[in-house]
Design a protein around this motif. Structure first.
Motif, PDB file in Angstrom:
ATOM      1  N   LEU A   1       0.817  -1.209   0.000  1.00  0.00           N
ATOM      2  CA  LEU A   1       0.000   0.000   0.000  1.00  0.00           C
ATOM      3  C   LEU A   1       0.851   1.260   0.000  1.00  0.00           C
ATOM      4  CD1 LEU A   1      -2.809  -1.050   2.501  1.00  0.00           C
ATOM      5  CD2 LEU A   1      -2.816  -1.162  -0.005  1.00  0.00           C
ATOM      6  N   LEU A   2       2.128   1.144   0.328  1.00  0.00           N
ATOM      7  CA  LEU A   2       3.057   2.270   0.252  1.00  0.00           C
ATOM      8  C   LEU A   2       3.892   2.185  -1.023  1.00  0.00           C
ATOM      9  CD1 LEU A   2       4.538   4.734   1.505  1.00  0.00           C
ATOM     10  CD2 LEU A   2       6.064   3.091   2.599  1.00  0.00           C
ATOM     11  N   PHE A   3       4.521   1.038  -1.258  1.00  0.00           N
ATOM     12  CA  PHE A   3       5.449   0.904  -2.385  1.00  0.00           C
ATOM     13  C   PHE A   3       4.780   1.079  -3.736  1.00  0.00           C
ATOM     14  CE2 PHE A   3       9.058  -1.832  -0.374  1.00  0.00           C
ATOM     15  CZ  PHE A   3       9.334  -0.793   0.484  1.00  0.00           C
ATOM     16  N   GLY A   4       3.640   0.441  -3.936  1.00  0.00           N
ATOM     17  CA  GLY A   4       2.962   0.514  -5.231  1.00  0.00           C
ATOM     18  C   GLY A   4       2.628   1.938  -5.639  1.00  0.00           C
ATOM     19  N   PRO A   5       1.889   2.679  -4.802  1.00  0.00           N
ATOM     20  CA  PRO A   5       1.577   4.067  -5.152  1.00  0.00           C
ATOM     21  C   PRO A   5       2.821   4.950  -5.305  1.00  0.00           C
ATOM     22  CG  PRO A   5       0.074   3.309  -3.469  1.00  0.00           C
ATOM     23  CD  PRO A   5       1.119   2.230  -3.631  1.00  0.00           C
ATOM     24  N   VAL A   6       3.824   4.730  -4.469  1.00  0.00           N
ATOM     25  CA  VAL A   6       5.045   5.533  -4.587  1.00  0.00           C
ATOM     26  C   VAL A   6       5.731   5.270  -5.923  1.00  0.00           C
ATOM     27  CG1 VAL A   6       7.404   5.776  -3.687  1.00  0.00           C
ATOM     28  CG2 VAL A   6       5.463   5.869  -2.132  1.00  0.00           C
ATOM     29  N   LEU A   7       5.779   4.003  -6.340  1.00  0.00           N
ATOM     30  CA  LEU A   7       6.408   3.677  -7.623  1.00  0.00           C
ATOM     31  C   LEU A   7       5.658   4.316  -8.792  1.00  0.00           C
ATOM     32  CD1 LEU A   7       7.375  -0.066  -7.073  1.00  0.00           C
ATOM     33  CD2 LEU A   7       8.905   1.904  -7.182  1.00  0.00           C
ATOM     34  N   LEU A   8       4.326   4.222  -8.788  1.00  0.00           N
ATOM     35  CA  LEU A   8       3.569   4.822  -9.887  1.00  0.00           C
ATOM     36  C   LEU A   8       3.640   6.348  -9.857  1.00  0.00           C
ATOM     37  CD1 LEU A   8       0.368   2.643 -10.423  1.00  0.00           C
ATOM     38  CD2 LEU A   8       2.491   2.700 -11.711  1.00  0.00           C
ATOM     39  N   SER A   9       3.546   6.940  -8.676  1.00  0.00           N
ATOM     40  CA  SER A   9       3.672   8.390  -8.571  1.00  0.00           C
ATOM     41  C   SER A   9       5.059   8.840  -9.022  1.00  0.00           C
ATOM     42  CB  SER A   9       3.420   8.841  -7.126  1.00  0.00           C
ATOM     43  OG  SER A   9       3.668  10.219  -6.998  1.00  0.00           O
ATOM     44  N   GLY A  10       6.071   8.093  -8.612  1.00  0.00           N
ATOM     45  CA  GLY A  10       7.432   8.416  -9.044  1.00  0.00           C
ATOM     46  C   GLY A  10       7.578   8.346 -10.553  1.00  0.00           C
ATOM     47  N   ALA A  11       6.964   7.330 -11.156  1.00  0.00           N
ATOM     48  CA  ALA A  11       7.023   7.194 -12.618  1.00  0.00           C
ATOM     49  C   ALA A  11       6.330   8.376 -13.295  1.00  0.00           C
ATOM     50  CB  ALA A  11       6.380   5.872 -13.048  1.00  0.00           C
ATOM     51  N   LEU A  12       5.187   8.802 -12.745  1.00  0.00           N
ATOM     52  CA  LEU A  12       4.487   9.954 -13.319  1.00  0.00           C
ATOM     53  C   LEU A  12       5.317  11.237 -13.204  1.00  0.00           C
ATOM     54  CD1 LEU A  12       0.844   9.353 -12.011  1.00  0.00           C
ATOM     55  CD2 LEU A  12       1.663   9.147 -14.364  1.00  0.00           C
ATOM     56  N   HIS A  13       5.981  11.403 -12.068  1.00  0.00           N
ATOM     57  CA  HIS A  13       6.782  12.611 -11.867  1.00  0.00           C
ATOM     58  C   HIS A  13       8.069  12.584 -12.692  1.00  0.00           C
ATOM     59  CE1 HIS A  13       3.992  13.278  -8.542  1.00  0.00           C
ATOM     60  NE2 HIS A  13       4.375  14.535  -8.590  1.00  0.00           N
TER      61      HIS A  13
END
Length: 176
Positions: free
Chosen positions: A38-50
């Motif tokens: 629940l932390l890693f998944g969103p962080v990875l996708l948000s990081g990819a978007l940024h």
């Protein structure tokens, strides 16, 4: 900071994109069996978007402040019903552990700063003992890139999770 800056929210399209990334990232993290999905998944996708430039949204300062309050209250609530003597002995142990971990973090941050040129403050937050969400909030409030801090914490946690079974097996063999 002005009231307008304090309450500055990203546009609807940016916010919607990040909400979708958060939900999809949580699902993806669970599908990939990431540690703390629940932390890693969103962080990875948000990081990819940024990183890709699709999003430049930042968390509004008012949300950061509220998150820090919630984290502080949730930590404080864990002490309900604990005796003062138990709290005292736990504080002494925690202080010794904190000093040792801080010394290690300071040395690691200084080495990283000297070898890579990253700011000492960013490197210190990246190696500081503590939770990734909390230290990312500190990074945001200090104007340090939270993705840098979070990625280091995620790497540290991932390495620990991957190495822990081998370390436990090794220690069991030594103990036998």
């Amino acid at each position: 900071m002005t009231l307008i800056q304090w309450l500055a929210f990203p546009g609807f399209d940016e916010a919607l994109l990040l909400v979708i990334a958060g939900v999809a990232g949580a699902w993806l993290g669970q599908c990939l069996r990431l540690p703390n999905p629940l932390l890693f998944g969103p962080v990875l996708l948000s990081g990819a978007l940024h990183v890709s430039g699709l999003s430049e949204a930042t968390i509004p300062p008012v949300i950061i402040a509220l998150a820090q309050i919630v984290i502080g209250v949730s930590v404080g609530a864990r002490f309900v019903g604990v005796s003062l003597a138990s709290v005292g002995s736990s504080i002494v142990i925690a202080l010794v552990q904190a000093v040792v971990l801080l010394v290690i973090a300071i040395v690691a941050a200084w080495i990283a700063h000297v070898t890579t040129g990253f700011s000492l403050a960013a490197a210190l937050l990246a190696y500081m003992p503590g939770g990734a969400p909390e230290l990312s909030l500190v990074a945001l409030s200090l104007g340090i890139e939270p993705a840098f801090v979070t990625s280091h914490h995620l790497a540290r946690i991932t390495i620990l999770i991957l190495l822990m079974p081998a370390l436990v097996a090794f220690l069991k063999r030594i103990g036998d």
